[in-house]
Motif scaffolding. Structure first.
Motif, PDB file in Angstrom:
ATOM      1  N   TYR A   1      -5.287   5.159   5.626  1.00  0.00           N
ATOM      2  CA  TYR A   1      -4.209   5.039   6.601  1.00  0.00           C
ATOM      3  C   TYR A   1      -3.192   6.163   6.432  1.00  0.00           C
ATOM      4  O   TYR A   1      -2.978   6.653   5.324  1.00  0.00           O
ATOM      5  CB  TYR A   1      -3.493   3.680   6.472  1.00  0.00           C
ATOM      6  N   THR A   2      -2.542   6.533   7.529  1.00  0.00           N
ATOM      7  CA  THR A   2      -1.560   7.610   7.502  1.00  0.00           C
ATOM      8  C   THR A   2      -0.231   7.192   6.889  1.00  0.00           C
ATOM      9  O   THR A   2       0.515   8.035   6.420  1.00  0.00           O
ATOM     10  CB  THR A   2      -1.281   8.126   8.928  1.00  0.00           C
ATOM     11  N   ASN A   3       0.063   5.906   6.922  1.00  0.00           N
ATOM     12  CA  ASN A   3       1.360   5.413   6.446  1.00  0.00           C
ATOM     13  C   ASN A   3       1.210   4.427   5.300  1.00  0.00           C
ATOM     14  O   ASN A   3       0.232   3.697   5.219  1.00  0.00           O
ATOM     15  CB  ASN A   3       2.106   4.684   7.572  1.00  0.00           C
ATOM     16  N   ASP A   4       2.229   4.404   4.443  1.00  0.00           N
ATOM     17  CA  ASP A   4       2.377   3.329   3.468  1.00  0.00           C
ATOM     18  C   ASP A   4       2.737   2.079   4.270  1.00  0.00           C
ATOM     19  O   ASP A   4       3.237   2.167   5.394  1.00  0.00           O
ATOM     20  CB  ASP A   4       3.523   3.626   2.496  1.00  0.00           C
TER      21      ASP A   4
ATOM     22  N   ALA B   1       5.042   8.070   6.301  1.00  0.00           N
ATOM     23  CA  ALA B   1       3.719   8.689   6.433  1.00  0.00           C
ATOM     24  C   ALA B   1       3.566   9.784   5.396  1.00  0.00           C
ATOM     25  O   ALA B   1       4.531  10.459   5.034  1.00  0.00           O
ATOM     26  CB  ALA B   1       3.554   9.282   7.831  1.00  0.00           C
TER      27      ALA B   1
ATOM     28  N   GLN C   1       5.810  -0.967   8.523  1.00  0.00           N
ATOM     29  CA  GLN C   1       5.301   0.396   8.351  1.00  0.00           C
ATOM     30  C   GLN C   1       6.316   1.198   7.561  1.00  0.00           C
ATOM     31  O   GLN C   1       7.497   1.208   7.882  1.00  0.00           O
ATOM     32  CB  GLN C   1       5.070   1.039   9.715  1.00  0.00           C
TER      33      GLN C   1
ATOM     34  N   GLY D   1      -0.584   5.924   1.698  1.00  0.00           N
ATOM     35  CA  GLY D   1      -0.705   6.395   3.072  1.00  0.00           C
ATOM     36  C   GLY D   1      -0.569   7.894   3.235  1.00  0.00           C
ATOM     37  O   GLY D   1       0.393   8.492   2.778  1.00  0.00           O
TER      38      GLY D   1
ATOM     39  N   TYR E   1       0.854  -1.191   0.000  1.00  0.00           N
ATOM     40  CA  TYR E   1       0.000   0.000   0.000  1.00  0.00           C
ATOM     41  C   TYR E   1       0.884   1.234   0.000  1.00  0.00           C
ATOM     42  O   TYR E   1       1.702   1.423   0.902  1.00  0.00           O
ATOM     43  CB  TYR E   1      -0.920  -0.006   1.225  1.00  0.00           C
TER      44      TYR E   1
END
Length: 170
Positions: free
Chosen positions: A32-35, A85, A82, A25, A22
């Protein structure tokens, strides 16, 4: 270990797979805030990821980032990595097993997983990218979509066994 027939597109790997990618992000409308990148262990054994690397390549094929992993991935288990962002809103990811600073493209790029010897274990190319497995890359992603492996299977064919869907968290 692979179970493959020569010339067959149905080659099942007995190894860790990149199960989801993903890159949207924090972008406009992103959930979501992050890839993130999520790995999955389809084997019946624990796999030590010590010294393994996760690499992100831009659509042109240039290495954008690489990070070294640590930890063990249990059978039928997930390993959340994670990534960077974005600037926008979105929900925070659950606690990850690793953090890497790569800022993935929301639409096109390549994520590669290599073992401690440097051998490529899996590779997911999406969108208009130069690096992918098989005949073609998986379709382009967006701020609200992720590349997900069908049934955790790796047939070395990004186009046929990667589908595009809302990002998930396991």
């Amino acid at each position: 270990i692979a179970q493959c027939l020569v010339g067959s597109e149905m080659c099942i790997r007995d190894s860790i797979v990149i199960d989801e990618v993903y890159g949207g992000g924090g972008n406009a409308g992103a959930p979501y805030t992050n890839d993130f990148v999520e790995l999955f262990n389809p084997t019946a054994r624990n796999v030590d990821l010590g010294g393994w690397t996760l690499r992100y390549y831009s659509a042109s094929g240039n290495l954008g980032n690489s990070c070294t992993l640590t930890g063990t991935l249990a059978p039928a288990g997930y390993f959340l990595v994670q990534e960077a962002a974005g600037a926008g809103a979105g929900e925070a990811l659950p606690t990850s097993e690793a953090t890497c600073p790569a800022s993935l493209s929301a639409s096109k790029g390549t994520v590669e997983l290599a073992d401690a010897s440097g051998s490529t274990i899996d590779l997911v190319g999406y969108g208009a990218t130069k690096r992918f497995e098989g005949a073609a890359a998986a379709p382009a992603l967006g701020n609200t979509t992720a590349a997900q492996r069908v049934d955790h299977r790796d047939t070395d064919q990004n186009l046929s066994l990667i589908h595009i869907s809302e990002p998930t968290r396991h």
